[in-house]
Write a protein that holds these residues in place. Structure first.
Motif, PDB file in Angstrom:
ATOM      1  N   THR A   1     -47.687  49.444 -74.726  1.00 53.79           N
ATOM      2  CA  THR A   1     -47.499  48.161 -74.040  1.00 53.79           C
ATOM      3  C   THR A   1     -48.065  47.032 -74.898  1.00 53.79           C
ATOM      4  O   THR A   1     -47.469  45.955 -75.023  1.00 53.79           O
ATOM      5  N   LEU A   2     -49.205  47.292 -75.526  1.00 51.47           N
ATOM      6  CA  LEU A   2     -49.851  46.285 -76.360  1.00 51.47           C
ATOM      7  C   LEU A   2     -49.056  46.037 -77.646  1.00 51.47           C
ATOM      8  O   LEU A   2     -48.912  44.888 -78.081  1.00 51.47           O
ATOM      9  N   VAL A   3     -48.522  47.099 -78.240  1.00 55.83           N
ATOM     10  CA  VAL A   3     -47.684  46.932 -79.437  1.00 55.83           C
ATOM     11  C   VAL A   3     -46.463  46.078 -79.084  1.00 55.83           C
ATOM     12  O   VAL A   3     -46.111  45.151 -79.817  1.00 55.83           O
ATOM     13  N   ASN A   4     -45.858  46.356 -77.949  1.00 58.65           N
ATOM     14  CA  ASN A   4     -44.710  45.551 -77.522  1.00 58.65           C
ATOM     15  C   ASN A   4     -45.104  44.085 -77.357  1.00 58.65           C
ATOM     16  O   ASN A   4     -44.382  43.185 -77.789  1.00 58.65           O
TER      17      ASN A   4
ATOM     18  N   ILE B   1     -61.341  46.278 -81.875  1.00 59.15           N
ATOM     19  CA  ILE B   1     -61.247  46.927 -80.562  1.00 59.15           C
ATOM     20  C   ILE B   1     -60.517  46.010 -79.592  1.00 59.15           C
ATOM     21  O   ILE B   1     -60.813  44.816 -79.514  1.00 59.15           O
ATOM     22  N   ALA B   2     -59.538  46.579 -78.881  1.00 61.66           N
ATOM     23  CA  ALA B   2     -58.899  45.846 -77.784  1.00 61.66           C
ATOM     24  C   ALA B   2     -59.297  46.536 -76.481  1.00 61.66           C
ATOM     25  O   ALA B   2     -59.005  47.709 -76.292  1.00 61.66           O
ATOM     26  N   LEU B   3     -59.988  45.808 -75.637  1.00 59.98           N
ATOM     27  CA  LEU B   3     -60.311  46.331 -74.304  1.00 59.98           C
ATOM     28  C   LEU B   3     -59.180  45.870 -73.388  1.00 59.98           C
ATOM     29  O   LEU B   3     -59.112  44.706 -72.990  1.00 59.98           O
ATOM     30  N   ASN B   4     -58.282  46.799 -73.091  1.00 61.38           N
ATOM     31  CA  ASN B   4     -57.025  46.458 -72.409  1.00 61.38           C
ATOM     32  C   ASN B   4     -57.143  46.608 -70.884  1.00 61.38           C
ATOM     33  O   ASN B   4     -58.098  47.184 -70.381  1.00 61.38           O
ATOM     34  N   LYS B   5     -56.156  46.107 -70.197  1.00 67.74           N
ATOM     35  CA  LYS B   5     -56.034  46.208 -68.731  1.00 67.74           C
ATOM     36  C   LYS B   5     -57.122  45.424 -67.998  1.00 67.74           C
ATOM     37  O   LYS B   5     -57.660  45.893 -66.993  1.00 67.74           O
ATOM     38  N   ILE B   6     -57.453  44.230 -68.509  1.00 71.80           N
ATOM     39  CA  ILE B   6     -58.483  43.435 -67.837  1.00 71.80           C
ATOM     40  C   ILE B   6     -57.915  42.640 -66.665  1.00 71.80           C
ATOM     41  O   ILE B   6     -58.672  42.009 -65.927  1.00 71.80           O
TER      42      ILE B   6
ATOM     43  N   LEU C   1     -63.988  42.357 -81.061  1.00 67.13           N
ATOM     44  CA  LEU C   1     -63.691  43.016 -79.791  1.00 67.13           C
ATOM     45  C   LEU C   1     -62.967  42.012 -78.902  1.00 67.13           C
ATOM     46  O   LEU C   1     -63.501  40.935 -78.622  1.00 67.13           O
ATOM     47  N   HIS C   2     -61.743  42.370 -78.509  1.00 62.86           N
ATOM     48  CA  HIS C   2     -60.942  41.438 -77.721  1.00 62.86           C
ATOM     49  C   HIS C   2     -60.607  42.006 -76.350  1.00 62.86           C
ATOM     50  O   HIS C   2     -59.933  43.033 -76.267  1.00 62.86           O
ATOM     51  N   PRO C   3     -61.049  41.356 -75.283  1.00 62.28           N
ATOM     52  CA  PRO C   3     -60.555  41.746 -73.956  1.00 62.28           C
ATOM     53  C   PRO C   3     -59.125  41.233 -73.811  1.00 62.28           C
ATOM     54  O   PRO C   3     -58.861  40.054 -74.089  1.00 62.28           O
ATOM     55  N   VAL C   4     -58.193  42.090 -73.421  1.00 65.53           N
ATOM     56  CA  VAL C   4     -56.794  41.670 -73.316  1.00 65.53           C
ATOM     57  C   VAL C   4     -56.125  42.300 -72.098  1.00 65.53           C
ATOM     58  O   VAL C   4     -56.630  43.270 -71.510  1.00 65.53           O
TER      59      VAL C   4
ATOM     60  N   THR D   1     -50.084  41.119 -68.842  1.00 65.31           N
ATOM     61  CA  THR D   1     -49.906  39.686 -68.577  1.00 65.31           C
ATOM     62  C   THR D   1     -49.851  38.869 -69.870  1.00 65.31           C
ATOM     63  O   THR D   1     -49.466  37.707 -69.848  1.00 65.31           O
ATOM     64  N   GLY D   2     -50.269  39.466 -70.979  1.00 59.72           N
ATOM     65  CA  GLY D   2     -50.276  38.723 -72.247  1.00 59.72           C
ATOM     66  C   GLY D   2     -51.592  38.002 -72.506  1.00 59.72           C
ATOM     67  O   GLY D   2     -51.792  37.390 -73.563  1.00 59.72           O
ATOM     68  N   ASP D   3     -52.502  38.102 -71.538  1.00 64.72           N
ATOM     69  CA  ASP D   3     -53.801  37.459 -71.674  1.00 64.72           C
ATOM     70  C   ASP D   3     -54.545  37.969 -72.913  1.00 64.72           C
ATOM     71  O   ASP D   3     -54.750  39.171 -73.059  1.00 64.72           O
ATOM     72  N   GLY D   4     -54.924  37.082 -73.810  1.00 59.86           N
ATOM     73  CA  GLY D   4     -55.709  37.471 -74.988  1.00 59.86           C
ATOM     74  C   GLY D   4     -54.893  38.041 -76.140  1.00 59.86           C
ATOM     75  O   GLY D   4     -55.442  38.311 -77.208  1.00 59.86           O
ATOM     76  N   VAL D   5     -53.592  38.226 -75.929  1.00 59.99           N
ATOM     77  CA  VAL D   5     -52.773  38.889 -76.956  1.00 59.99           C
ATOM     78  C   VAL D   5     -52.574  37.992 -78.192  1.00 59.99           C
ATOM     79  O   VAL D   5     -52.600  38.471 -79.323  1.00 59.99           O
ATOM     80  N   GLY D   6     -52.421  36.698 -77.960  1.00 52.69           N
ATOM     81  CA  GLY D   6     -52.246  35.763 -79.075  1.00 52.69           C
ATOM     82  C   GLY D   6     -53.461  35.765 -79.996  1.00 52.69           C
ATOM     83  O   GLY D   6     -53.335  35.827 -81.226  1.00 52.69           O
TER      84      GLY D   6
END
Ligand SMILES: Nc1nc2c(ncn2[C@@H]2O[C@H](COP(=O)(O)OP(=O)(O)OP(=O)(O)O)[C@@H](O)[C@H]2O)c(=O)[nH]1
Ligand SMILES: [Mg+2]
Length: 286
Positions: A18-21, A116-121, A145-148, A152-157
């Protein structure tokens, strides 16, 4: 031009695909709520005017159980060669534990930067996110370390910018309009498998594979492979209802990909023990 490869590591189901997409700005890899959705390495290519970031989406780290999962884990191990960095994905919705620490012991030993991507926040309380970030930070000597939220796309940019900063000057590895290295045939097979994964449960998703048999003119013919007769009955469904639903969901996406109307013909076939059969695994490109 800056360009290069970044491998995406993490436990099954944390949201790597999902994050790669999200990072590529379009669907590259299929996604499902079942673990072990990704079975092969898929390059997701994020193209910009002056960059090409190639993300290697991978199966989740796992203990191999059969020849299929053995090959999947070998794919993961091989993918860490010649990368500019690793994107280590964690799920903020689950306890960060032994599985993540095992992966950490591998990726932090590679000698390349680890982001590090902390996903599903999404929908998590700030306090909970903060404590998960603190736990994640103890996994190793990370670069950032990125919370993303891949959803929703939050933090992805911001995460994309972080990864772009890892890239050296380099050539275009793929034509700039290309978003994945998967052949059209494999992309179609994956789309059908994705719909089958969402509509099945328990052990069945792991027993399903899809092979495209024909993609001439308006006809796309594919076989959904399962291992036993009883699995076949479930995937076919009452009066064919399940396989029909798989087709209904897959067809619009296949049409969008091919840019034309298609007649999608799906058949469910029993291929006993295909997960242990080298010839079938090779043919499926696994
Ligand atoms: N709430 C929420 N769910 C997410 C997010 N990202 C992914 N998911 C869900 O998590 C599940 C797994 O997503 P995938 O992207 O297939 O996970 P994966 O890590 O690639 O899984 P494998 O390929 O099986 O290793 C799916 O149900 C996704 O919809 C997110 O940011 N928030
Ligand atoms: Mg995946």
């Amino acid at each position: 031009m800056r360009s290069g490869f970044v491998a995406v590591a993490g436990r099954p189901n944390v949201g790597k695909s999902t994050l790669v997409n999200a990072l590529c700005g379009g669907k590259v890899a299929i996604v499902s709520d079942k673990p072990q959705t990704t079975r092969r390495r898929i390059f997701g290519i994020a193209n910009g005017d002056d960059y090409q970031l190639v993300l290697a989406d991978l199966p989740g780290f796992q203990r191999p159980l059969d020849p299929l999962t053995e090959r999947m884990q070998r794919t993961v191990d091989a993918a860490f060669e010649d990368v500019e960095g690793v994107l280590f994905v964690l799920s903020a919705r689950e306890r960060i534990g032994a599985g993540d620490r095992f992966i950490a012991s591998r990726v932090f030993a590679l000698g390349v930067p680890v982001v590090i991507a902390l996903n599903k926040i999404d929908r998590l309380k700030p306090g909970h996110i903060a404590s998960q970030m603190a736990t994640a930070a103890r996994l190793g000597d990370f670069l950032a370390l990125h919370p993303v939220s891949a959803k929703t796309g939050d933090g992805v940019g911001e995460l994309r910018q972080e990864l772009l900063a890892l890239l050296p000057e380099g050539p275009l590895y793929f034509p700039q309009e290309q978003r994945t290295d998967l052949s059209l045939e494999l992309q179609l097979a994956e789309l059908v498998r994705e719909k089958a994964l969402w509509l099945t449960r328990d052990e069945l998703p792991h027993a399903i594979s899809v092979e495209v048999e024909e993609m001439e003119g308006p006809v796309v013919r594919a076989a959904i492979l399962v291992e036993t007769e009883s699995q076949k009955q479930i995937v076919v469904g009452k009066n064919g209802s399940v396989v029909k639903e798989i087709g209904t969901r897959a067809r619009p996406e296949i049409e969008a990909l091919l840019g034309r109307d298609v007649f999608l013909e799906l058949r469910v076939k029993v291929r006993p023990r295909w997960r242990r059969d080298t010839a079938t695994l090779e043919r499926l490109g696994l």
